[in-house]
Design an enzyme around this catalytic site. Structure first.
Site, short mmCIF file in Angstrom:
data_model
loop_
_atom_site.label_atom_id
_atom_site.label_comp_id
_atom_site.label_asym_id
_atom_site.label_seq_id
_atom_site.Cartn_x
_atom_site.Cartn_y
_atom_site.Cartn_z
N HIS A 32 79.97 63.44 13.69
CA HIS A 32 79.35 62.13 13.90
C HIS A 32 80.30 61.05 13.43
O HIS A 32 81.00 61.21 12.42
CB HIS A 32 78.05 62.02 13.08
CG HIS A 32 77.52 60.61 13.02
ND1 HIS A 32 76.73 60.08 14.01
CD2 HIS A 32 77.74 59.61 12.13
CE1 HIS A 32 76.45 58.82 13.71
NE2 HIS A 32 77.05 58.50 12.58
N GLU A 38 75.02 53.17 7.72
CA GLU A 38 75.16 54.62 7.50
C GLU A 38 75.84 54.93 6.16
O GLU A 38 75.44 55.87 5.47
CB GLU A 38 75.90 55.25 8.68
CG GLU A 38 75.04 55.23 9.95
CD GLU A 38 75.73 55.74 11.20
OE1 GLU A 38 75.04 55.91 12.22
OE2 GLU A 38 76.96 55.96 11.19
N ASN A 89 78.06 69.16 19.02
CA ASN A 89 79.35 68.48 19.19
C ASN A 89 80.06 68.17 17.88
O ASN A 89 80.93 67.31 17.81
CB ASN A 89 79.18 67.22 20.06
CG ASN A 89 78.24 66.21 19.44
OD1 ASN A 89 77.77 66.38 18.32
ND2 ASN A 89 77.97 65.14 20.18
P1 GDP Z 1 77.36 59.94 19.37
O1 GDP Z 1 77.35 58.57 18.72
O2 GDP Z 1 78.58 60.15 20.23
O3 GDP Z 1 77.20 61.05 18.37
O4 GDP Z 1 76.14 59.99 20.39
P2 GDP Z 1 74.66 59.38 20.31
O5 GDP Z 1 74.53 58.41 19.18
O6 GDP Z 1 74.30 58.90 21.68
O7 GDP Z 1 73.78 60.67 20.02
C1 GDP Z 1 73.72 61.23 18.74
C2 GDP Z 1 73.79 62.73 18.86
O8 GDP Z 1 72.65 63.18 19.58
C3 GDP Z 1 74.98 63.26 19.66
O9 GDP Z 1 76.15 63.36 18.91
C4 GDP Z 1 74.46 64.61 20.11
O10 GDP Z 1 74.58 65.55 19.03
C5 GDP Z 1 72.99 64.33 20.34
N1 GDP Z 1 72.74 64.05 21.75
C6 GDP Z 1 73.05 62.93 22.44
N2 GDP Z 1 72.68 63.04 23.73
C7 GDP Z 1 72.11 64.27 23.84
C8 GDP Z 1 71.52 64.99 24.92
O11 GDP Z 1 71.44 64.51 26.05
N3 GDP Z 1 71.03 66.24 24.64
C9 GDP Z 1 71.10 66.78 23.39
N4 GDP Z 1 70.61 68.00 23.19
N5 GDP Z 1 71.67 66.14 22.35
C10 GDP Z 1 72.15 64.90 22.59
MG MG Z 2 75.79 57.53 17.82
#
Ligand code: GDP
Ligand code: MG
Length: 162
Positions: A126, A137, A123
């Site tokens: 960050h 961070e 995606n």
């Molecule tokens: P963010 O803060 O929107 O980046 O999301 P999070 O902190 O929840 O997760 C960190 C990163 O982990 C996300 O940006 C994704 O790249 C990865 N990620 C989160 N959920 C999933 C998932 O269900 N599957 C996979 N493969 N990667 C995930």
């Molecule tokens: Mg996050």
């Protein structure tokens, strides 16, 4: 004034933003930077980093119990990451809005992930999710001397003067 309490100007709001290896490799740096620039946020630190897996594990420590943690850390350390600090009123929360929902299939069109990514594991960007995370961070990725405080000529037009 309460005893012992210091009077100081409010610190500017800052957030940590990183273009992940997929965004860098796909040539999306300029596209992403321009969205933050055009909004009116100020770039105060930027560098291209090749993080180790251990460093990636530190960055994503709050996700260490998730099944995708190991793959995520392998991925973050698989290529250059563009690490940045952006400053401006409301930048932490609104930066997340510019980025869009974590899963690009749920991100709105018009957001970075909505427009430029397809799956959650790739995606492209960050952004810190709150003031405490932003502080942690920024401290993890940057030395204090790497943060450049300056007045942008655009500020008077962005914020006005009362
Ligand atoms: P963010 O803060 O929107 O980046 O999301 P999070 O902190 O929840 O997760 C960190 C990163 O982990 C996300 O940006 C994704 O790249 C990865 N990620 C989160 N959920 C999933 C998932 O269900 N599957 C996979 N493969 N990667 C995930
Ligand atoms: Mg996050």
């Amino acid at each position: 004034m309460l005893q012992g309490q210091e009077v100081s100007a409010a610190e500017p709001e800052r957030t940590f933003i990183a273009i992940k290896p997929d965004g860098v490799q796909r040539g999306l740096i300029a596209e992403i930077l321009s969205r933050f620039e055009r909004k009116g946020y100020k770039l105060v630190a930027i560098k291209l980093v090749l993080p180790s897996k251990e460093f990636a594990q530190k960055h994503y420590h709050d996700l260490k119990d998730r099944p995708f943690f190991d793959g995520l850390c392998d991925f973050l350390s698989s290529g250059p990451v563009l690490a940045m600090v952006w400053e401006g009123e409301g930048v932490i929360k609104y930066g997340r809005k510019l980025i869009g929902a974590t899963d690009p299939q749920k991100s709105e069109p018009g957001t970075i992930r909505g427009d430029l990514a397809v799956v959650v594991g790739r995606n492209i960007i960050h952004g810190s999710d709150g003031p405490e995370t932003a502080k942690d961070e920024i401290a993890l990725w940057f030395e204090p001397t790497e943060l450049v405080s300056y007045t942008s000529n655009a500020e008077k037009w962005l914020y006005g003067v009362n």
